[in-house]
Each structure stands twice: as structure tokens, then as C-alpha cells.
Design an enzyme around this catalytic site. Structure first.
Site, PDB file in Angstrom:
ATOM      1  N   GLY A  31      21.749   6.411 -24.782  1.00  0.00           N
ATOM      2  CA  GLY A  31      21.161   7.179 -25.870  1.00  0.00           C
ATOM      3  C   GLY A  31      19.691   7.471 -25.642  1.00  0.00           C
ATOM      4  CG  HIS A  34      15.203  12.134 -21.293  1.00  0.00           C
ATOM      5  ND1 HIS A  34      15.690  12.577 -20.086  1.00  0.00           N
ATOM      6  CD2 HIS A  34      15.125  10.776 -21.185  1.00  0.00           C
ATOM      7  CE1 HIS A  34      15.872  11.556 -19.273  1.00  0.00           C
ATOM      8  NE2 HIS A  34      15.554  10.439 -19.919  1.00  0.00           N
ATOM      9  CG  HIS A  37      19.900  11.351 -20.883  1.00  0.00           C
ATOM     10  ND1 HIS A  37      18.733  10.986 -21.501  1.00  0.00           N
ATOM     11  CD2 HIS A  37      20.374  10.217 -20.294  1.00  0.00           C
ATOM     12  CE1 HIS A  37      18.513   9.694 -21.310  1.00  0.00           C
ATOM     13  NE2 HIS A  37      19.489   9.206 -20.572  1.00  0.00           N
ATOM     14  CD  GLN A  61      22.296  -1.589 -19.035  1.00  0.00           C
ATOM     15  OE1 GLN A  61      23.511  -1.356 -19.093  1.00  0.00           O
ATOM     16  NE2 GLN A  61      21.428  -0.686 -18.617  1.00  0.00           N
ATOM     17  CD  GLU A 150      20.133  12.294  -6.197  1.00  0.00           C
ATOM     18  OE1 GLU A 150      18.972  12.715  -5.965  1.00  0.00           O
ATOM     19  OE2 GLU A 150      21.139  12.704  -5.595  1.00  0.00           O
ATOM     20  CE  LYS A 151      14.371   7.634 -14.815  1.00  0.00           C
ATOM     21  NZ  LYS A 151      14.056   6.170 -14.836  1.00  0.00           N
ATOM     22  CG  ASP A 152      17.926   4.526 -13.334  1.00  0.00           C
ATOM     23  OD1 ASP A 152      16.935   3.793 -13.449  1.00  0.00           O
ATOM     24  OD2 ASP A 152      18.287   5.311 -14.226  1.00  0.00           O
ATOM     25  CB  SER A 187      12.041   7.654 -17.896  1.00  0.00           C
ATOM     26  OG  SER A 187      12.409   6.348 -18.314  1.00  0.00           O
ATOM     27  CB  SER A 188      14.768   6.442 -22.507  1.00  0.00           C
ATOM     28  OG  SER A 188      15.906   7.269 -22.408  1.00  0.00           O
TER      29      SER A 188
END
Length: 283
Positions: A31, A34, A37, A61, A150-152, A187-188
Site C-alpha cells: 500500500g 505512488h 507502483h 518482514q 527493480e529498486k528492491d 519510494s513510500s
């Protein structure tokens, strides 16, 4: 758009979609959505007949309870954004629905090696929580494809390995990082930044790009490159947390046989821990 909160209703809808022969894409999220997503959603829509977005803040997590407590819950706004994107189904279960007996005694999925190295070393249990919830969502939704950012980078590598090892018949799609005009990866966690910190934040990508330029120019003293980058981050107002240059295909240390490197950077800016990465072809 259908919003489902329970497992029985989700299973009912998935059975219907399967009977209709629909190609299903899953976009797992926590959730606080942005534009990054939305890029995942658009990729999913381009590849499937039906798009399912899960919204679940997964307690398993989070390695720090205070991070879990303050993570933004914006379900109504998220659903409005997804409805505008014409998403077919949102799965937004409660913690009780996913972990009816709590997380302590819940069966978990662990990916050896990848879950405890790099980011996993500084966040114990984080990747075990990720692989557990993602595998559960895969079992529940039974998607043909699943889209991840791909950011993570390490998370994406971990999920690819889990899918291969567990025999999931799911295509994993990595979607390139979406950035603001000034280079900051969406990013959130950017929502934790003050106005002044937001002005500083693009410096992370500038340092990342500087490392990439050095590698592309043939520099190979990785320890020196990393040390200088850490100093640059600290001078810009960050607290450098972790800087790694790894083989992009294995996440092991770069060797003479490595064809591609990935630069992984994590740094604190106020209360926000920002991460970013960049791939570099090695000559």
C-alpha cells in the site's frame, strides 16, 4: 473493481478466472501507493487479462516494531488510484486473515544465502518475511505472472530464486526503477522526508551515478570507490549505511569473470532509510 478482504472470497474469484481461461497478473504491495507502483500495474496490464493488486502491510518482514507501527496505511486512497488504473481486483486482507494464529508459529519460507547477506544482514528476518508472504500470495492468487520493482534489487533476486527452487509456474517480471525528475527513486519511504531533506535526497542517486562512472571508466579498486562514496554521502547530509558493488547475476563479490555489476546503496536521511541501485556493464 472488486475489493476482497477474505481468503474464501479470493479463492472463489480465482477459480472463476481460471475457469474462464484468463491470464492473471499479480502486483504485491504494502500500500501507500505512488507512481512507481502504478508503473508495475501498467506493466501487469500489458501482459495479462486480469490484474490483481495485493495490499498488505506484512508484520513478518519488519525487523523493528516502530517501523511497522508508523508505516502509512492509505487503503482508501490506494483503491481510488487503482480504480482509475482499471485494476480488476484488490486483495486487502487483515493481519488476522493472513496469520490467524500470529506470526511466531506460522510456517515460513526461507531462501538460504540471499536472505541473510547484504540487506538481510542488517535487517534480520526481513527477507524471510518477504519470501513467506510472497509464496502465500502466489498460492492464493495462482498468477501467471508477477511484477516487482527493480529498486528492491535483492528482493527481486530472492523471489526469482524462490520461484525456481519451489517450482512455481510463474513468470517474474522486473520493472525498472521509476525516478522523480531530480533522480530520486520513488519510494513510500520518501514520505518520511521533511521538505529540506527532500532537497538533499537526490544526492543519493548522484553518488550512485558517480560510482557507476568510475566502474565504466575502468576503475577497479572497489574498496577505495566505496570509501569515497561513503564520505560523499555523509558530506551531503546522509548517514551512509551500506554501499556494495556486487556481481549483478549472483550478488556475490565482483570477480574477473563478472560481466555486470550492481551498485547497491543504503543511507539514512533523517528518519528515512533510502535505498537505490544501478547496474553497470563491465568491460
Amino acid at each position: 473493481m472488486l475489493i476482497i478482504e477474505t481468503l474464501p472470497l479470493l479463492r472463489q474469484q480465482i477459480r472463476r478466472l481460471r475457469m474462464e481461461g484468463k491470464r492473471v497478473a499479480l502486483v504485491p504491495t504494502m500500500g501507500n501507493l505512488h507512481d512507481g507502483h502504478m508503473k508495475l500495474v501498467d506493466e501487469a496490464k500489458a501482459r495479462a487479462d486480469v490484474v490483481v493488486v495485493s495490499i498488505f502491510v506484512n508484520p513478518m518482514q519488519f525487523d523493528r516494531p516502530e517501523d511497522l507501527a508508523r508505516y502509512p496505511r492509505t487503503l482508501q486512497e490506494d483503491c481510488e488510484k487503482l480504480n482509475k488504473r482499471k485494476v480488476d481486483l484488490v486483495f486487502a486482507p487483515s493481519v488476522k486473515e493472513i496469520y490467524p494464529n500470529g506470526t511466531e508459529t506460522h510456517t515460513y519460507v526461507d531462501v538460504p544465502g540471499l536472505s541473510t547477506m547484504l540487506e538481510g544482514a542488517s535487517r534480520p528476518g526481513h527477507f524471510r518475511g518477504v519470501s513467506t508472504i510472497v509464496s502465500k500470495l502466489f498460492n492464493l492468487v495462482q498468477p501467471d505472472i508477477a511484477c516487482f520493482g527493480e529498486k528492491d534489487f535483492q528482493q527481486l533476486a530472492l523471489i526469482r530464486k524462490m520461484v525456481a527452487d519451489m517450482g512455481f509456474d510463474i513468470e517474474i517480471v522486473g520493472v525498472p526503477i521509476m525516478r522523480a525528475k531530480d533522480g530520486l527513486a520513488l519510494s513510500s519511504r520518501n514520505g518520511y522526508l521533511t521538505a529540506e531533506q527532500r532537497k538533499i535526497a537526490p544526492g543519493l542517486y548522484k553518488v550512485l551515478s558517480s560510482i557507476a562512472d568510475k566502474l565504466q571508466a575502468g576503475e577497479r579498486d572497489l574498496d577505495e570507490i566505496i570509501a569515497i562514496a561513503g564520505q560523499e554521502l555523509n558530506e551531503k547530509g546522509f548517514r551512509a549505511d551500506d554501499i556494495q558493488i556486487r556481481d549483478a547475476d549472483t550478488l556475490l563479490e565482483v570477480s574477473e569473470n563478472s560481466k555486470r555489476a550492481v551498485i547497491l546503496v543504503a543511507a539514512w536521511l533523517g528518519d528515512a532509510r533510502l535505498i537505490d541501485n544501478k547496474m553497470v556493464e563491465l568491460a
